[in-house]
Design a protein around this motif. Structure first.
Motif, PDB file in Angstrom:
ATOM      1  N   SER A   1       0.834  -1.192   0.000  1.00 54.39           N
ATOM      2  CA  SER A   1       0.000   0.000   0.000  1.00 54.39           C
ATOM      3  C   SER A   1       0.874   1.250   0.000  1.00 54.39           C
ATOM      4  CB  SER A   1      -0.913   0.013   1.230  1.00 54.39           C
ATOM      5  OG  SER A   1      -0.144  -0.002   2.416  1.00 54.39           O
ATOM      6  N   LYS A   2       0.269   2.342  -0.456  1.00 54.24           N
ATOM      7  CA  LYS A   2       0.913   3.649  -0.379  1.00 54.24           C
ATOM      8  C   LYS A   2       0.240   4.431   0.729  1.00 54.24           C
ATOM      9  CE  LYS A   2       2.323   4.496  -5.182  1.00 54.24           C
ATOM     10  NZ  LYS A   2       2.127   5.330  -6.374  1.00 54.24           N
ATOM     11  N   ASP A   3       1.000   5.227   1.467  1.00 53.32           N
ATOM     12  CA  ASP A   3       0.362   6.065   2.467  1.00 53.32           C
ATOM     13  C   ASP A   3      -0.320   7.233   1.771  1.00 53.32           C
ATOM     14  OD1 ASP A   3       3.334   7.802   3.769  1.00 53.32           O
ATOM     15  OD2 ASP A   3       2.396   7.808   1.793  1.00 53.32           O
ATOM     16  N   ASN A   4      -1.116   7.981   2.490  1.00 56.15           N
ATOM     17  CA  ASN A   4      -1.937   9.033   1.886  1.00 56.15           C
ATOM     18  C   ASN A   4      -1.113  10.075   1.151  1.00 56.15           C
ATOM     19  OD1 ASN A   4      -4.304   7.886   2.773  1.00 56.15           O
ATOM     20  ND2 ASN A   4      -4.394   9.097   4.646  1.00 56.15           N
ATOM     21  N   ALA A   5       0.050  10.383   1.677  1.00 59.84           N
ATOM     22  CA  ALA A   5       0.911  11.385   1.042  1.00 59.84           C
ATOM     23  C   ALA A   5       1.824  10.773   0.002  1.00 59.84           C
ATOM     24  CB  ALA A   5       1.742  12.094   2.105  1.00 59.84           C
ATOM     25  N   ALA A   6       1.733   9.441  -0.163  1.00 54.96           N
ATOM     26  CA  ALA A   6       2.560   8.711  -1.134  1.00 54.96           C
ATOM     27  C   ALA A   6       4.048   8.917  -0.884  1.00 54.96           C
ATOM     28  CB  ALA A   6       2.190   9.101  -2.564  1.00 54.96           C
ATOM     29  N   THR A   7       4.414   9.133   0.363  1.00 50.82           N
ATOM     30  CA  THR A   7       5.837   9.263   0.660  1.00 50.82           C
ATOM     31  C   THR A   7       6.474   7.913   0.934  1.00 50.82           C
ATOM     32  OG1 THR A   7       5.324   9.626   2.994  1.00 50.82           O
ATOM     33  CG2 THR A   7       5.574  11.589   1.592  1.00 50.82           C
ATOM     34  N   THR A   8       5.630   6.944   1.309  1.00 50.82           N
ATOM     35  CA  THR A   8       6.127   5.613   1.656  1.00 50.82           C
ATOM     36  C   THR A   8       5.234   4.550   1.039  1.00 50.82           C
ATOM     37  OG1 THR A   8       6.951   6.442   3.780  1.00 50.82           O
ATOM     38  CG2 THR A   8       6.712   4.056   3.550  1.00 50.82           C
ATOM     39  N   VAL A   9       5.856   3.497   0.533  1.00 52.50           N
ATOM     40  CA  VAL A   9       5.128   2.305   0.095  1.00 52.50           C
ATOM     41  C   VAL A   9       5.529   1.178   1.037  1.00 52.50           C
ATOM     42  CG1 VAL A   9       4.770   0.641  -1.748  1.00 52.50           C
ATOM     43  CG2 VAL A   9       4.983   3.076  -2.285  1.00 52.50           C
ATOM     44  N   VAL A  10       4.533   0.482   1.528  1.00 50.33           N
ATOM     45  CA  VAL A  10       4.747  -0.557   2.526  1.00 50.33           C
ATOM     46  C   VAL A  10       4.436  -1.932   1.939  1.00 50.33           C
ATOM     47  CG1 VAL A  10       3.847  -1.494   4.684  1.00 50.33           C
ATOM     48  CG2 VAL A  10       4.312   0.945   4.495  1.00 50.33           C
ATOM     49  N   LEU A  11       5.226  -2.916   2.328  1.00 53.31           N
ATOM     50  CA  LEU A  11       4.921  -4.320   2.035  1.00 53.31           C
ATOM     51  C   LEU A  11       4.774  -5.023   3.381  1.00 53.31           C
ATOM     52  CD1 LEU A  11       4.585  -6.536  -0.151  1.00 53.31           C
ATOM     53  CD2 LEU A  11       7.012  -7.069   0.199  1.00 53.31           C
ATOM     54  N   GLN A  12       3.546  -5.295   3.744  1.00 54.42           N
ATOM     55  CA  GLN A  12       3.261  -6.024   4.979  1.00 54.42           C
ATOM     56  C   GLN A  12       3.271  -7.509   4.670  1.00 54.42           C
ATOM     57  OE1 GLN A  12       2.739  -4.861   8.202  1.00 54.42           O
ATOM     58  NE2 GLN A  12       2.758  -7.035   8.731  1.00 54.42           N
ATOM     59  N   MET A  13       4.133  -8.240   5.361  1.00 50.70           N
ATOM     60  CA  MET A  13       4.299  -9.667   5.091  1.00 50.70           C
ATOM     61  C   MET A  13       3.892 -10.461   6.322  1.00 50.70           C
ATOM     62  SD  MET A  13       7.929  -9.566   3.009  1.00 50.70           S
ATOM     63  CE  MET A  13       8.874  -9.137   4.472  1.00 50.70           C
ATOM     64  N   ASN A  14       2.849 -11.246   6.204  1.00 52.84           N
ATOM     65  CA  ASN A  14       2.345 -12.074   7.297  1.00 52.84           C
ATOM     66  C   ASN A  14       2.491 -13.548   6.956  1.00 52.84           C
ATOM     67  OD1 ASN A  14       1.493  -9.696   8.629  1.00 52.84           O
ATOM     68  ND2 ASN A  14      -0.480  -9.744   7.570  1.00 52.84           N
ATOM     69  N   SER A  15       2.381 -14.378   7.967  1.00 53.11           N
ATOM     70  CA  SER A  15       2.468 -15.839   7.778  1.00 53.11           C
ATOM     71  C   SER A  15       3.687 -16.209   6.946  1.00 53.11           C
ATOM     72  CB  SER A  15       1.194 -16.352   7.105  1.00 53.11           C
ATOM     73  OG  SER A  15       0.047 -16.030   7.865  1.00 53.11           O
ATOM     74  N   LEU A  16       4.811 -15.672   7.321  1.00 54.68           N
ATOM     75  CA  LEU A  16       6.024 -15.885   6.537  1.00 54.68           C
ATOM     76  C   LEU A  16       6.473 -17.335   6.583  1.00 54.68           C
ATOM     77  CD1 LEU A  16       7.819 -12.580   7.459  1.00 54.68           C
ATOM     78  CD2 LEU A  16       7.402 -13.380   5.131  1.00 54.68           C
ATOM     79  N   LYS A  17       7.058 -17.751   5.471  1.00 55.17           N
ATOM     80  CA  LYS A  17       7.540 -19.116   5.316  1.00 55.17           C
ATOM     81  C   LYS A  17       9.039 -19.091   5.014  1.00 55.17           C
ATOM     82  CE  LYS A  17       3.162 -20.328   3.038  1.00 55.17           C
ATOM     83  NZ  LYS A  17       2.536 -20.883   1.812  1.00 55.17           N
ATOM     84  N   PRO A  18       9.740 -20.179   5.296  1.00 54.15           N
ATOM     85  CA  PRO A  18      11.175 -20.209   4.973  1.00 54.15           C
ATOM     86  C   PRO A  18      11.454 -19.906   3.500  1.00 54.15           C
ATOM     87  CG  PRO A  18      10.649 -22.002   6.457  1.00 54.15           C
ATOM     88  CD  PRO A  18       9.338 -21.371   6.073  1.00 54.15           C
ATOM     89  N   GLU A  19      10.560 -20.288   2.627  1.00 55.29           N
ATOM     90  CA  GLU A  19      10.778 -20.030   1.197  1.00 55.29           C
ATOM     91  C   GLU A  19      10.601 -18.561   0.824  1.00 55.29           C
ATOM     92  OE1 GLU A  19       8.752 -22.336   2.573  1.00 55.29           O
ATOM     93  OE2 GLU A  19       6.895 -22.564   1.392  1.00 55.29           O
ATOM     94  N   ASP A  20      10.180 -17.737   1.758  1.00 54.64           N
ATOM     95  CA  ASP A  20      10.128 -16.289   1.522  1.00 54.64           C
ATOM     96  C   ASP A  20      11.492 -15.629   1.747  1.00 54.64           C
ATOM     97  OD1 ASP A  20       6.927 -16.283   3.117  1.00 54.64           O
ATOM     98  OD2 ASP A  20       7.316 -16.150   0.965  1.00 54.64           O
ATOM     99  N   THR A  21      12.451 -16.401   2.223  1.00 52.18           N
ATOM    100  CA  THR A  21      13.785 -15.858   2.466  1.00 52.18           C
ATOM    101  C   THR A  21      14.411 -15.364   1.169  1.00 52.18           C
ATOM    102  OG1 THR A  21      14.160 -17.258   4.397  1.00 52.18           O
ATOM    103  CG2 THR A  21      16.112 -16.431   3.238  1.00 52.18           C
ATOM    104  N   ALA A  22      14.834 -14.110   1.154  1.00 52.96           N
ATOM    105  CA  ALA A  22      15.395 -13.491  -0.046  1.00 52.96           C
ATOM    106  C   ALA A  22      15.809 -12.056   0.266  1.00 52.96           C
ATOM    107  CB  ALA A  22      14.378 -13.485  -1.181  1.00 52.96           C
ATOM    108  N   VAL A  23      16.492 -11.445  -0.671  1.00 53.82           N
ATOM    109  CA  VAL A  23      16.687 -10.003  -0.636  1.00 53.82           C
ATOM    110  C   VAL A  23      15.490  -9.378  -1.353  1.00 53.82           C
ATOM    111  CG1 VAL A  23      18.126  -8.048  -1.327  1.00 53.82           C
ATOM    112  CG2 VAL A  23      19.201 -10.199  -0.600  1.00 53.82           C
ATOM    113  N   TYR A  24      14.853  -8.434  -0.687  1.00 54.56           N
ATOM    114  CA  TYR A  24      13.664  -7.785  -1.236  1.00 54.56           C
ATOM    115  C   TYR A  24      14.021  -6.395  -1.742  1.00 54.56           C
ATOM    116  CZ  TYR A  24      10.566 -11.448   0.438  1.00 54.56           C
ATOM    117  OH  TYR A  24       9.925 -12.659   0.624  1.00 54.56           O
TER     118      TYR A  24
END
Length: 124
Positions: free
Chosen positions: A71-94
């Motif tokens: 999501s983008k915040d209202n002022a579009a100054t920040t974009v967030v990636l909320q990651m839940n229920s993480l799995k070992p296969e999600d391991t990486a450089v993002y």
């Protein structure tokens, strides 16, 4: 030139959550499509999620659908990636990336600007 900076990576146990942030130095991201990619050792960079200029439209890879939200915040100054229920296969450089032209959120690395990446490690 747009300089993107990611933050929020780290080590988490499987089932846990992390929140990544992407900011652009000196400007907002309201004029950009923003994509999140990840790259694990020995693998190609793969699309994770993307959000359009308005912040109203998002796209997700099948592997993260229902677990990750961008999501983008209202002022579009920040974009967030909320990651839940993480799995070992999600391991990486993002990486976060930004694209100025076009209307469709690309799911391939057709982006103009890239951050330096942040490590996410999920232990089992």
């Amino acid at each position: 030139q747009v300089q993107l900076v990611e933050s929020g990576g780290g080590l988490v146990q499987a089932g846990g959550s992390l929140r990544l942030s992407c900011t652009a130095s000196g400007r907002t991201l309201s004029s950009y499509i923003v994509g999140w990619f990840r790259q694990a050792p020995g693998k190609e960079r793969e699309f994770v999620a993307g959000v359009d200029r308005s912040g109203r439209s998002t796209v997700y890879a099948n592997s993260v659908e229902g677990r990750f939200t961008t999501s983008k915040d209202n002022a579009a100054t920040t974009v967030v990636l909320q990651m839940n229920s993480l799995k070992p296969e999600d391991t990486a450089v993002y990486y976060c990336s930004a694209r100025f032209l076009g209307m469709v959120i690309p799911t391939t690395p057709q982006y103009d600007y890239w951050g330096q990446g942040t490590q996410v490690t999920v232990s089992s």
